[in-house]
Each structure stands twice: as structure tokens, then as C-alpha cells.
Design an enzyme around this catalytic site. Structure first.
Site, PDB file in Angstrom:
ATOM      1  NE  ARG A 103     -13.669  17.908  -0.475  1.00 49.02           N
ATOM      2  CZ  ARG A 103     -12.942  18.998   0.137  1.00 49.02           C
ATOM      3  NH1 ARG A 103     -13.295  19.876  -0.439  1.00 49.02           N
ATOM      4  NH2 ARG A 103     -12.267  18.458   0.750  1.00 49.02           N
ATOM      5  CE  LYS A 146     -10.162  26.946   4.083  1.00 47.25           C
ATOM      6  NZ  LYS A 146     -11.834  25.872   4.867  1.00 47.25           N
ATOM      7  NE  ARG A 152     -12.199  16.951   5.369  1.00 47.77           N
ATOM      8  CZ  ARG A 152     -12.912  17.956   4.165  1.00 47.77           C
ATOM      9  NH1 ARG A 152     -14.514  16.924   4.098  1.00 47.77           N
ATOM     10  NH2 ARG A 152     -12.785  18.795   3.751  1.00 47.77           N
ATOM     11  NE  ARG A 189      -6.505  21.345   5.642  1.00 50.85           N
ATOM     12  CZ  ARG A 189      -6.915  21.906   4.660  1.00 50.85           C
ATOM     13  NH1 ARG A 189      -6.305  22.480   3.682  1.00 50.85           N
ATOM     14  NH2 ARG A 189      -8.322  21.061   4.549  1.00 50.85           N
ATOM     15  NE  ARG A 207     -17.172  21.018   0.458  1.00 49.44           N
ATOM     16  CZ  ARG A 207     -16.280  21.141   1.130  1.00 49.44           C
ATOM     17  NH1 ARG A 207     -16.163  22.841   1.419  1.00 49.44           N
ATOM     18  NH2 ARG A 207     -16.000  20.308   1.502  1.00 49.44           N
TER      19      ARG A 207
HETATM   20  P1  AMP Z   1      -9.403  21.146   1.642  1.00 53.77           P
HETATM   21  O1  AMP Z   1     -10.477  20.594  -0.105  1.00 53.77           O
HETATM   22  O2  AMP Z   1      -8.948  21.887   1.364  1.00 53.77           O
HETATM   23  O3  AMP Z   1     -10.588  19.881   2.728  1.00 53.77           O
HETATM   24  O4  AMP Z   1      -8.314  19.782   1.650  1.00 53.77           O
HETATM   25  C1  AMP Z   1      -8.706  18.182   1.688  1.00 53.77           C
HETATM   26  C2  AMP Z   1      -7.858  17.477   1.806  1.00 53.77           C
HETATM   27  O5  AMP Z   1      -6.609  18.200   1.454  1.00 53.77           O
HETATM   28  C3  AMP Z   1      -7.631  17.450   4.131  1.00 53.77           C
HETATM   29  O6  AMP Z   1      -8.527  16.689   4.644  1.00 53.77           O
HETATM   30  C4  AMP Z   1      -5.518  17.541   3.531  1.00 53.77           C
HETATM   31  O7  AMP Z   1      -5.790  15.694   3.850  1.00 53.77           O
HETATM   32  C5  AMP Z   1      -4.882  17.366   1.927  1.00 53.77           C
HETATM   33  N1  AMP Z   1      -4.845  18.865   2.798  1.00 53.77           N
HETATM   34  C6  AMP Z   1      -4.959  20.168   1.723  1.00 53.77           C
HETATM   35  N2  AMP Z   1      -4.470  20.961   2.032  1.00 53.77           N
HETATM   36  C7  AMP Z   1      -3.691  20.461   3.228  1.00 53.77           C
HETATM   37  C8  AMP Z   1      -2.382  21.123   4.011  1.00 53.77           C
HETATM   38  N3  AMP Z   1      -2.244  22.688   3.480  1.00 53.77           N
HETATM   39  N4  AMP Z   1      -1.926  20.642   4.412  1.00 53.77           N
HETATM   40  C9  AMP Z   1      -1.833  19.457   4.738  1.00 53.77           C
HETATM   41  N5  AMP Z   1      -2.956  18.666   3.883  1.00 53.77           N
HETATM   42  C10 AMP Z   1      -3.679  19.284   3.465  1.00 53.77           C
END
Ligand code: AMP
Length: 215
Positions: A160, A13, A171, A88, A127
Site C-alpha cells: 500500500r 483487523k 497514521r 475512527r 505488509r
Molecule cells: P485503513 O486501510 O483502515 O488503514 O485506512 C487507510 C486510510 O483511509 C486511513 O489512513 C484514512 O486516511 C482513511 N480512512 C479509512 N477509514 C477511515 C475512517 N473511518 N475515518 C477517517 N479516515 C479513514
């Protein structure tokens, strides 16, 4: 153009969003990036969400909906946006509909990047990203110019904290339980385009994304 990129962790994404930013001239709204910046700054928001993120759990809907609402009303979203990592959950999808209706906006398209689970894990664990320009690499599939240097010249590529094999499993569970129902949600609204990534290159995927959004 108002877009959502949907897909599991490591689906690509962020990579496709960055390309779309260049193509469309509208901002990428990565809720993960916003939350990571909040954690780093030590803000109240950061303190509230840090433990969820480190454990690979979703932060509460009301918190993230507030974050997105504030972001969508910023001036740079006037001509559109690319949502990366939001919504999400179905509750977030419904809240987004309400927000957009309040702003007299509508969604143009939801692009779902469909990638097999084993590939997602492999991608997340390898990554790395550049702390300066945000470029995303994979140690095997899209390696940086040298092991620790970005093409922008910055040194010290970072991994990360939640990109490890244990957290990625949590996740993925969160993705399958809470996020996957959004596929059906947007299919019913006739907004969803599915791109099956079975070993396609990033360029090939981008071509399909462009076809999906008609640009
Ligand atoms: P990402 O970078 O999109 O993989 O997000 C990293 C982490 O941020 C996720 O594992 C969640 O803990 C939190 N997070 C990001 N976006 C959301 C969302 N829309 N709803 C809930 N938690 C989120």
C-alpha cells in the site's frame, strides 16, 4: 451479528475480519478498502479523499459517515456486518449509533486488538497483499509462498502507498489522538473486549476473538 474491530494500523483487523467473514457469513466493511477503490476508480469520492490518505490523515467525518451509511443499507448487511476501520473518531461512533438506531439495529460487540506501537510499525512496513484475492502477508512473519506470488497463484503482491515508515507514524498519531478515545467510549457501553496481542499467532488471536463474541 454486528461487530466492530478496533485497533491501530497493522493491528490485524483485516486479517481477523477475513476469518470472521468465513465463520459468520456476513460481510467485512473495510472503509480503507472502500476508499482505496474509490481513489483507483478516479470517482468524485476518490478525488476528495486521496490527499488525506496519502498523508496518513483521517478523511473528514461527514465523508466517511456518508460512505458507511450507504454501505450498511446494502442487502448483504441484512444479517450483520464486520466494521473494519470504522468508527475512527468519537463523532463517527456517535453517528454509527444514530444510524443503527434508525435501522432498528444494535451493536453486538467491539473487539479491540491491542498491539504495541513498535510492533504495529514493523507489521505495516512489511505488509504486502494480493491484488487478486486480497490475501494479506508479512514478508517476515507470514511470508507468501514465493517473494512475489500469492497462494492463489497470482503474481505481483503489492504494498500500500501509505504502508511506509513515515506515513505510518502519522497514521499512528491520528490513531492515538482520534481513535483511542473510542476504547473508553465502548467500554462505557459495555461492548468492548480487549485482546492483548503480545506475540500470539493469528490462530491464537482468532480463538480469542471467537471467545469474545461467543461463537
Ligand atoms: P485503513 O486501510 O483502515 O488503514 O485506512 C487507510 C486510510 O483511509 C486511513 O489512513 C484514512 O486516511 C482513511 N480512512 C479509512 N477509514 C477511515 C475512517 N473511518 N475515518 C477517517 N479516515 C479513514
Amino acid at each position: 451479528m454486528n461487530l466492530i474491530l478496533l485497533g491501530g494500523p497493522g493491528a490485524g483487523k483485516g486479517t481477523q475480519a477475513k476469518r470472521l467473514v468465513k465463520l459468520l457469513g456476513v460481510p467485512q466493511i473495510s472503509t480503507g478498502d472502500i476508499l482505496r477503490a474509490a481513489v483507483q476508480s478516479g470517482s468524485e469520492l476518490g478525488k476528495r479523499v486521496a490527499s488525506f490518505m496519502i498523508e496518513g490523515k483521517l478523511v473528514p467525518d461527514e465523508v466517511i459517515i456518508g460512505v458507511v451509511k450507504a454501505r450498511l443499507t446494502e442487502a448483504d448487511c441484512r444479517n450483520g456486518f464486520i466494521l473494519d476501520g470504522f468508527p475512527r473518531t468519537t463523532a463517527q461512533g456517535e453517528a454509527l449509533e444514530g444510524l443503527l438506531a434508525e435501522m432498528d439495529l444494535s451493536l453486538d460487540s467491539v473487539v479491540y486488538l491491542d498491539v504495541e506501537v513498535d510492533t504495529l510499525v514493523e507489521r505495516v512496513v512489511g505488509r504486502r497483499s494480493c491484488p487478486k484475492c486480497g490475501e494479506i502477508y508479512h514478508l517476515t512473519f507470514n511470508p507468501p509462498p514465493s517473494s512475489d506470488t500469492c497462494s492463489c497463484g497470482a503474481n505481483g503482491l503489492v504494498q500500500r502507498a501509505d504502508d511506509n515508515e513515515t506515513t505510518v507514524r502519522d497514521r499512528l498519531d491520528a490513531y492515538h489522538e482520534a481513535t483511542a478515545p473510542l476504547i473508553d467510549f465502548y467500554e462505557k457501553r459495555e461492548k468492548l473486549s480487549r485482546i492483548v496481542d503480545s506475540g500470539l499467532t493469528q490462530d491464537e488471536i482468532f480463538t480469542r476473538v471467537r471467545e469474545a463474541i461467543g461463537r
